[in-house]
Write an enzyme that holds these catalytic residues in place. Structure first.
Site, PDB file in Angstrom:
ATOM      1  CB  THR A 272      15.248  47.889  52.130  1.00 19.64           C
ATOM      2  OG1 THR A 272      15.221  47.294  53.244  1.00 19.64           O
ATOM      3  CG2 THR A 272      16.037  47.487  50.961  1.00 19.64           C
TER       4      THR A 272
ATOM      5  CE  LYS B  63       7.495  46.360  55.788  1.00 26.67           C
ATOM      6  NZ  LYS B  63       8.633  47.590  56.024  1.00 26.67           N
TER       7      LYS B  63
ATOM      8  CG  ASP C 121       9.257  40.123  58.253  1.00 29.05           C
ATOM      9  OD1 ASP C 121       8.283  40.694  57.878  1.00 29.05           O
ATOM     10  OD2 ASP C 121       9.893  40.634  58.021  1.00 29.05           O
ATOM     11  CB  ILE C 122       3.475  39.718  59.241  1.00 28.77           C
ATOM     12  CG1 ILE C 122       3.294  39.240  60.798  1.00 28.77           C
ATOM     13  CG2 ILE C 122       1.951  39.826  59.104  1.00 28.77           C
ATOM     14  CD1 ILE C 122       2.822  37.790  61.271  1.00 28.77           C
TER      15      ILE C 122
ATOM     16  CE  LYS D 115      38.712   4.598  68.445  1.00 23.12           C
ATOM     17  NZ  LYS D 115      39.920   3.584  69.476  1.00 23.12           N
ATOM     18  CG  HIS D 116      33.400   3.555  68.504  1.00 24.24           C
ATOM     19  ND1 HIS D 116      33.445   4.481  67.472  1.00 24.24           N
ATOM     20  CD2 HIS D 116      34.593   3.100  68.892  1.00 24.24           C
ATOM     21  CE1 HIS D 116      34.744   3.302  66.630  1.00 24.24           C
ATOM     22  NE2 HIS D 116      35.114   2.759  67.499  1.00 24.24           N
TER      23      HIS D 116
ATOM     24  CD  GLU E  44      39.941  10.728  63.257  1.00 25.21           C
ATOM     25  OE1 GLU E  44      40.380  11.530  63.343  1.00 25.21           O
ATOM     26  OE2 GLU E  44      40.645   9.080  62.958  1.00 25.21           O
TER      27      GLU E  44
ATOM     28  NE  ARG F 107      22.019  -1.161  85.899  1.00 24.23           N
ATOM     29  CZ  ARG F 107      22.815  -0.299  85.714  1.00 24.23           C
ATOM     30  NH1 ARG F 107      23.391   0.453  86.011  1.00 24.23           N
ATOM     31  NH2 ARG F 107      22.070   0.589  84.939  1.00 24.23           N
TER      32      ARG F 107
ATOM     33  CG  ASP G  99      23.954 -10.206  89.943  1.00 20.57           C
ATOM     34  OD1 ASP G  99      23.337  -9.226  90.214  1.00 20.57           O
ATOM     35  OD2 ASP G  99      23.046 -10.283  89.373  1.00 20.57           O
TER      36      ASP G  99
END
Length: 538
Positions: A49, A78, A137-138, A289-290, A342, A452, A492
């Site tokens: 930097t 540093k 990073d520390i 849808k939904h 949509e 079901r 069923d």
């Protein structure tokens, strides 16, 4: 151990005389630092930097001037020094703190500008373990936490997006920062370090194959503050976690108004579903849808797949989400926009298709650049009161399963193809799930019922409605196949499906009454396949 609170009142305004800058992301850095220097603020910096600023012609001190100690161990050490942390943490209006600063030559730091080693970006690149560890990073998080804690005196900046706001504050307040502004920056600073630590801890858990780490952290970056949630009285926001999986979070919105909470939820469901279909094998379209599909189909072309999907439930498709597993072409776009929609989501789109969609100014078009891998892992998180439920993504795929025919009757090749198609769809329908399918298209879907057998009956009734809407004399479910996301606990539900016209069944198996259900299938000359895997979706 408790820590005694310091009773020194916090100042409202602090003159910024010195800024410590140490950044990995150098976006906008030089211009920002130049403006700071133009206000008479002293610049102190580290490593790369400092070189960037110096090369730009700015006067900048090395951090070693504050510490009296050089950077060592390849830059790992540093800023971890009292010369830095004392300048960040000192309560300057406290006599003992001020005395310690004077005794040890510690200079105050009024503005801290830090962003962290690119751990998340390195993770996305698939780097090896050594590289990943080196990008933890520390010193950066330590400085950020110190500056943010002492926000009574220090303004801590962790994001280049805030540079303009900092400069505006300094100009407006004649080179000073206000307490409210510093407190706002402190909140953002702690959110950043929290997200960073979440990424690191998540990586460790994944590396160690720890499916249930003792502590689980999750974080996201704000993508958009939404107008409201599921209902207008609920607030909502959309966050990106950084997962590379193609979908709503990674998509480019080409056009249309802002997405709502429900749009995002439904579009995600739609795109995950079409991801089950390899575009190199077949074109596929899902209409949602939904959060439930009201029509799914595959075909030789997208327009063929769309027409078949729409036929399943044209009433529910109104105001729905359309997802495609391949590039949106003009012919498909022209037909899709004829129905109020949509959102359209696809990997890519032709320019002509984009122009066709653009004529519907409110219709959102999302392009993702790819499809989600249905076999890929990852975590799914759901909130409950006081906690989080975390599980691995449902990466089960019917093509990978050892399918077992359990009836005297064997399914034909055409039926087997439809059974696999129906089971792919059932994976993405809310439980309890029943999906009737024929010729690579859904012809009736029953979702989200407590029983079901109710799902089977609802799906059959929807198929009757679709048959009438299509003007057909023969029921769409005649000689169809049926998929169930979980086993039939009784015969069923199966009998209801057979009554609707199903002649082949795919289900996980595993019920105490499997033999009863198999016997019912045999008595009705119906083929049944067990997958050994269920797909509950709640």
């Amino acid at each position: 151990m408790s820590v005694k609170a310091n009773s020194t009142p916090l100042p409202d305004r602090v003159k910024v005389a010195r800024a410590l800058i140490s950044v990995s992301d150098k976006t906008g850095l030089v211009d920002f630092a130049r403006d700071l220097a133009g206000m008479g603020i002293e610049l102190v910096s580290t490593g790369g930097t400092r070189k960037t600023l110096s090369d730009a012609g700015l006067k900048v001190r090395d951090v070693s001037d504050l510490t009296g100690f050089p950077e060592v161990m390849d830059g790992r050490v540093k800023t971890l020094h009292p010369g830095v942390h004392g300048g960040l943490l000192a309560i300057r209006d406290d006599e003992s703190h001020a005395g310690a600063m004077a005794d040890h030559g510690i200079q105050p730091i009024d503005l801290l500008v830090v962003n962290l080693y690119p751990f998340e970006e390195t993770l996305k690149s698939g780097a090896d373990t050594a590289t990943q560890v080196e990008n933890i990073d520390i010193g950066g998080p330590a400085m950020i936490r110190a500056g943010a804690k002492n926000h009574g005196y220090v303004a801590t900046v962790v994001d280049p997006q805030d540079y303009a706001a900092v400069l505006d504050e300094l100009r407006t307040e004649a080179g000073e920062t206000t307490l409210g502004f510093r407190r706002m920056l402190a909140g953002r600073a702690y959110a950043r370090t929290a997200a960073y630590d979440a990424a690191v801890s998540g990586w460790f858990a994944e590396t160690l194959s720890d499916a249930a780490p003792r502590r689980f952290a999750i974080a996201g970056d704000l993508a958009e503050a939404l107008r409201y949630g599921e209902n207008p009285h609920q607030s909502a926001s959309f966050y990106r976690t950084g997962e590379a999986r193609p979908g709503v979070a990674t998509a480019r919105q080409v056009q249309g108004k802002a997405l709502s909470y429900n749009n995002i939820n439904d579009t995600d469901a739609a795109f995950e579903l079409v991801g089950e279909f390899d575009p190199a094998r077949t074109k596929a379209v899902a209409i949602i849808k939904h959060a439930n599909p009201c029509g799914v189909a595959e075909g030789a072309t997208l327009i063929e797949a769309y027409r078949k999907a729409l036929r399943c439930d044209p009433v529910s498709a109104f105001g729905g989400i359309v997802a495609l597993n391949d590039r949106l072409d003009a012919a498909s776009a022209r037909e899709i926009v004829e129905v109020f929609t949509e959102v359209i989501i696809a990997p890519e789109a032709d320019e002509e298709a984009i122009e066709i969609v653009r004529a519907k100014k409110n219709l959102r078009l999302l392009l993702t650049g790819g499809l989600p891998d249905p076999r890929a892992g990852g975590r799914v998180v759901k909130s409950v009161a006081g906690g989080l439920l975390v599980q691995s993504r449902d990466a089960g795929h019917v093509d990978d399963l050892d399918l077992r025919v359990v009836t005297r009757r064997q399914p034909s090749q055409a039926q087997l193809a439809d059974l696999k198609f129906a089971f792919r769809v059932a994976k993405h329908v809310k439980s309890n799930t029943i999906v009737y399918a024929k010729d690579g298209a859904t012809v009736g879907i029953g979702a989200g019922q407590m029983s079901r057998v109710d799902s089977a009956r609802i799906a059959a009734r929807k198929a009757e409605d679709a048959t009438k809407a299509a003007g057909l004399a023969e029921p769409l479910t005649r000689d169809c196949v049926v998929a169930s996301d979980a086993f039939f606990p009784f015969a069923d539900g199966l009998l209801s499906a057979i009554e609707a016209g199903a002649r082949a069944v795919i289900q996980p198996g595993g019920s105490m009454r499997d033999e009863e259900v198999i016997r019912a299938a045999d008595e009705n000359n119906v083929a049944m396949v067990f997958t050994g895997m269920r797909h509950f979706r709640h």
